[in-house]
Write an enzyme that holds these catalytic residues in place. Structure first.
Site, PDB file in Angstrom:
ATOM      1  N   THR A  30      67.206   7.794  72.194  1.00  0.00           N
ATOM      2  CA  THR A  30      67.727   7.753  73.468  1.00  0.00           C
ATOM      3  C   THR A  30      67.149   9.122  74.222  1.00  0.00           C
ATOM      4  O   THR A  30      66.863   9.829  73.919  1.00  0.00           O
ATOM      5  CB  THR A  30      69.315   7.851  73.412  1.00  0.00           C
ATOM      6  N   THR A  33      61.807  10.274  76.416  1.00  0.00           N
ATOM      7  CA  THR A  33      60.618  10.365  75.391  1.00  0.00           C
ATOM      8  C   THR A  33      60.866   9.026  74.802  1.00  0.00           C
ATOM      9  O   THR A  33      59.809   8.392  74.414  1.00  0.00           O
ATOM     10  CB  THR A  33      60.625  11.584  74.698  1.00  0.00           C
ATOM     11  N   GLU A 105      73.147   8.891  67.722  1.00  0.00           N
ATOM     12  CA  GLU A 105      71.889   9.296  67.159  1.00  0.00           C
ATOM     13  C   GLU A 105      71.995   9.819  65.767  1.00  0.00           C
ATOM     14  O   GLU A 105      71.094   9.735  65.102  1.00  0.00           O
ATOM     15  CB  GLU A 105      71.270  10.417  68.232  1.00  0.00           C
TER      16      GLU A 105
END
Length: 220
Positions: A30, A33, A105
């Protein structure tokens, strides 16, 4: 001409595409980048079997490109996970969660065989902690957890008006010098009411791709 921070992010996102192999299910992180990586992946979407996204925002962007997004529970292990970071040290211990997606994540990173972290060179630091360390907390435990964080020497700040994809809140710990990231990650996670914290040290990145003025630098 000097590259902008965004151009460096684009550069590392393109370099990360080289890790994508045919038939893979790719874990996607997320942030800005990671978004560059998603946009690059769109050009080769026929090569992969699908993706697992670490946030609703990334899932939406992937679907917008016509890339299949799968549930982690349906896929088992993931050969590759690509995500950015807010800070990294030379041991590839990371601080993540500036965007608030740290728990998902961390779950996707844990399920991945290889974690490729993509960042611009400003993210590489000697000691973690200048970037406020995010902690995802069950709402009713907010003040209790904050008191425990103060005992550990941090200054927790409630992230106003923000709710995670899991329905929880974020406390950002300011002014904490993180001398032993692995140990601190365990300590923070043992506080009752903490869902997880933004230290990725027990499961660090396997490869750090850094965008620099002289091209992409790879640290393993």
């Amino acid at each position: 001409m000097a590259l902008s921070q965004d151009e460096m992010k684009q550069q590392v996102a393109e370099a990360a595409l080289e890790y994508v192999e045919s038939g893979m299910i790719v874990g996607i992180g997320t942030g800005s980048t990671a978004n560059h990586f998603i946009d690059g992946l769109a050009k080769m979407k026929g090569k992969i079997d699908g993706t697992v996204a670490s946030s609703e925002a990334s899932a939406e962007r992937l679907r917008g490109h016509g890339i299949e997004v799968m549930e982690l529970n349906a896929v088992g292990n993931i050969p590759l996970y690509v995500d950015g970071a807010d800070e990294s040290n030379k041991y590839l211990h990371l601080i993540k969660g500036g965007g608030g997606a740290l728990t998902r994540e961390k779950i996707v990173a844990a399920a991945a065989e290889k974690f490729v972290c993509i960042a611009d060179e400003s993210k590489l630091v000697d000691m973690l902690g200048a970037f406020p360390l995010p902690i995802e907390v069950i709402p009713m435990a907010r003040s209790y957890v904050a008191r425990q964080l103060v005992k550990l020497g941090g200054e927790p700040v409630y992230r106003e008006g923000f709710v995670t994809d899991n329905g929880n809140i974020i406390l950002d710990i300011h002014n904490m010098e993180i001398l032993n990231p692995v140990e601190l990650e365990v300590t923070l996670n043992s506080i009752v009411g903490v869902v997880t914290n933004g230290l990725f040290a027990q499961r660090p990145a396997d490869v750090l791709l850094l965008g620099t003025q002289d091209g992409v630098r790879s640290i393993t």
